[in-house]
Design a protein around this motif. Sequence first.
Motif, PDB file in Angstrom:
ATOM      1  N   VAL A 129      20.746 -38.706  78.023  1.00  0.00           N
ATOM      2  CA  VAL A 129      19.727 -39.767  78.324  1.00  0.00           C
ATOM      3  C   VAL A 129      19.160 -40.257  76.843  1.00  0.00           C
ATOM      4  O   VAL A 129      19.105 -41.201  76.415  1.00  0.00           O
ATOM      5  N   ILE A 130      19.349 -39.234  75.727  1.00  0.00           N
ATOM      6  CA  ILE A 130      18.873 -39.878  74.374  1.00  0.00           C
ATOM      7  C   ILE A 130      19.917 -40.836  73.868  1.00  0.00           C
ATOM      8  O   ILE A 130      19.774 -41.741  73.340  1.00  0.00           O
ATOM      9  N   VAL A 131      21.341 -40.418  74.082  1.00  0.00           N
ATOM     10  CA  VAL A 131      22.419 -41.244  73.508  1.00  0.00           C
ATOM     11  C   VAL A 131      22.343 -42.542  74.212  1.00  0.00           C
ATOM     12  O   VAL A 131      22.635 -43.451  73.608  1.00  0.00           O
ATOM     13  N   GLY A 132      21.940 -42.558  75.342  1.00  0.00           N
ATOM     14  CA  GLY A 132      21.774 -43.784  76.341  1.00  0.00           C
ATOM     15  C   GLY A 132      20.674 -44.809  75.301  1.00  0.00           C
ATOM     16  O   GLY A 132      20.745 -46.248  75.714  1.00  0.00           O
ATOM     17  N   ASP A 143      25.732 -48.960  67.273  1.00  0.00           N
ATOM     18  CA  ASP A 143      26.187 -48.783  66.024  1.00  0.00           C
ATOM     19  C   ASP A 143      25.763 -47.476  65.335  1.00  0.00           C
ATOM     20  O   ASP A 143      26.481 -46.882  64.606  1.00  0.00           O
ATOM     21  N   LEU A 144      24.702 -47.167  65.609  1.00  0.00           N
ATOM     22  CA  LEU A 144      23.988 -45.484  65.111  1.00  0.00           C
ATOM     23  C   LEU A 144      24.694 -44.654  65.944  1.00  0.00           C
ATOM     24  O   LEU A 144      25.221 -43.810  65.084  1.00  0.00           O
ATOM     25  N   MET A 145      25.222 -44.589  67.047  1.00  0.00           N
ATOM     26  CA  MET A 145      25.907 -43.448  67.793  1.00  0.00           C
ATOM     27  C   MET A 145      27.192 -43.680  67.225  1.00  0.00           C
ATOM     28  O   MET A 145      27.858 -42.286  67.023  1.00  0.00           O
ATOM     29  N   ALA A 146      27.793 -44.850  66.767  1.00  0.00           N
ATOM     30  CA  ALA A 146      29.267 -44.837  66.368  1.00  0.00           C
ATOM     31  C   ALA A 146      29.347 -44.125  65.031  1.00  0.00           C
ATOM     32  O   ALA A 146      30.282 -43.271  64.503  1.00  0.00           O
ATOM     33  N   LEU A 147      28.280 -44.368  64.144  1.00  0.00           N
ATOM     34  CA  LEU A 147      28.196 -43.754  62.713  1.00  0.00           C
ATOM     35  C   LEU A 147      27.908 -42.147  62.871  1.00  0.00           C
ATOM     36  O   LEU A 147      28.631 -41.450  62.209  1.00  0.00           O
ATOM     37  N   TYR A 148      27.055 -41.802  63.894  1.00  0.00           N
ATOM     38  CA  TYR A 148      26.903 -40.330  64.074  1.00  0.00           C
ATOM     39  C   TYR A 148      28.284 -39.618  64.516  1.00  0.00           C
ATOM     40  O   TYR A 148      28.558 -38.531  63.896  1.00  0.00           O
ATOM     41  N   GLU A 149      28.974 -40.208  65.382  1.00  0.00           N
ATOM     42  CA  GLU A 149      30.190 -39.389  65.735  1.00  0.00           C
ATOM     43  C   GLU A 149      31.067 -39.504  64.948  1.00  0.00           C
ATOM     44  O   GLU A 149      32.082 -38.612  64.659  1.00  0.00           O
ATOM     45  N   LYS A 150      31.339 -40.886  64.018  1.00  0.00           N
ATOM     46  CA  LYS A 150      32.470 -40.617  62.782  1.00  0.00           C
ATOM     47  C   LYS A 150      31.847 -39.499  61.988  1.00  0.00           C
ATOM     48  O   LYS A 150      32.672 -38.519  61.556  1.00  0.00           O
ATOM     49  N   GLY A 192      31.195 -31.027  63.515  1.00  0.00           N
ATOM     50  CA  GLY A 192      30.539 -31.021  64.774  1.00  0.00           C
ATOM     51  C   GLY A 192      29.006 -31.379  64.477  1.00  0.00           C
ATOM     52  O   GLY A 192      28.267 -31.186  65.426  1.00  0.00           O
ATOM     53  N   VAL A 193      28.422 -31.372  63.261  1.00  0.00           N
ATOM     54  CA  VAL A 193      27.186 -31.715  62.816  1.00  0.00           C
ATOM     55  C   VAL A 193      27.000 -32.895  62.170  1.00  0.00           C
ATOM     56  O   VAL A 193      27.558 -33.319  60.957  1.00  0.00           O
ATOM     57  N   GLY A 194      26.770 -34.072  62.779  1.00  0.00           N
ATOM     58  CA  GLY A 194      26.527 -35.392  62.368  1.00  0.00           C
ATOM     59  C   GLY A 194      25.381 -35.664  61.587  1.00  0.00           C
ATOM     60  O   GLY A 194      25.060 -36.673  60.771  1.00  0.00           O
ATOM     61  N   ALA A 195      24.144 -34.981  61.905  1.00  0.00           N
ATOM     62  CA  ALA A 195      22.839 -35.448  61.615  1.00  0.00           C
ATOM     63  C   ALA A 195      22.141 -33.958  61.444  1.00  0.00           C
ATOM     64  O   ALA A 195      22.294 -32.846  61.977  1.00  0.00           O
ATOM     65  N   ALA A 196      21.366 -33.939  60.222  1.00  0.00           N
ATOM     66  CA  ALA A 196      20.558 -32.525  59.879  1.00  0.00           C
ATOM     67  C   ALA A 196      19.192 -32.995  59.569  1.00  0.00           C
ATOM     68  O   ALA A 196      18.833 -33.986  59.238  1.00  0.00           O
ATOM     69  N   ARG A 197      18.436 -32.116  59.949  1.00  0.00           N
ATOM     70  CA  ARG A 197      17.029 -32.115  59.606  1.00  0.00           C
ATOM     71  C   ARG A 197      16.879 -32.067  58.308  1.00  0.00           C
ATOM     72  O   ARG A 197      17.433 -31.019  57.517  1.00  0.00           O
TER      73      ARG A 197
END
Length: 173
Positions: free
Chosen positions: A99-102, A107-114, A121-126
């Motif tokens: 739901v969130i990915v949708g 472009d942000l999701m592509a950057l995150y996946e890369k 396995g961790v593309g974003a961190a708090r």
Amino acid sequence: MRQRAARDQQRLESGAGISAKDLANLQSEVASLAKRQADLEDVVLEVMERLEGAQERVTGITERVSALESKLADATARRDAATGELDAEAAKVTKDREVIVGSMPADLMALYEKIRVKQGGVGAARLYQRRCEGCRLELDMAEVNEIKAAARDQVVRHDNCGRILVRTADSGI
């Protein structure tokens, strides 16, 4: 052996038609059979005692095996229950993630996946109290000032690990 000893004893007691020499031999044989019978009875008693001890050990071991099987069954049931809970939670998280990915820009999701693939396995961190929770390093003042100056909807990345930093009220900025 008992039958032979009883038969020889009867012949000995009757004494009919037996020479003195045969009588002496017969007495010796009866005594020998009595001694042999006593020895065998001692062996039988010892074997019976050993059997009783072995049966007690078997009973003890059987009880321990039963107790361990019960513990194993309990542990297996708890494991299966925990696995079921984890599977249900994983399914829920996967659904929530979809739901969130949708709702995120492509472009942000592509950057995150890369970044996620590159970083294991961790593309974003708090960002928590000026520390990246992805690599656990504290940001220097220059990075902190850049993040402070960035717009709230601008994607910021940690210079050290390259992960996307998620800013919260606890970020320390």
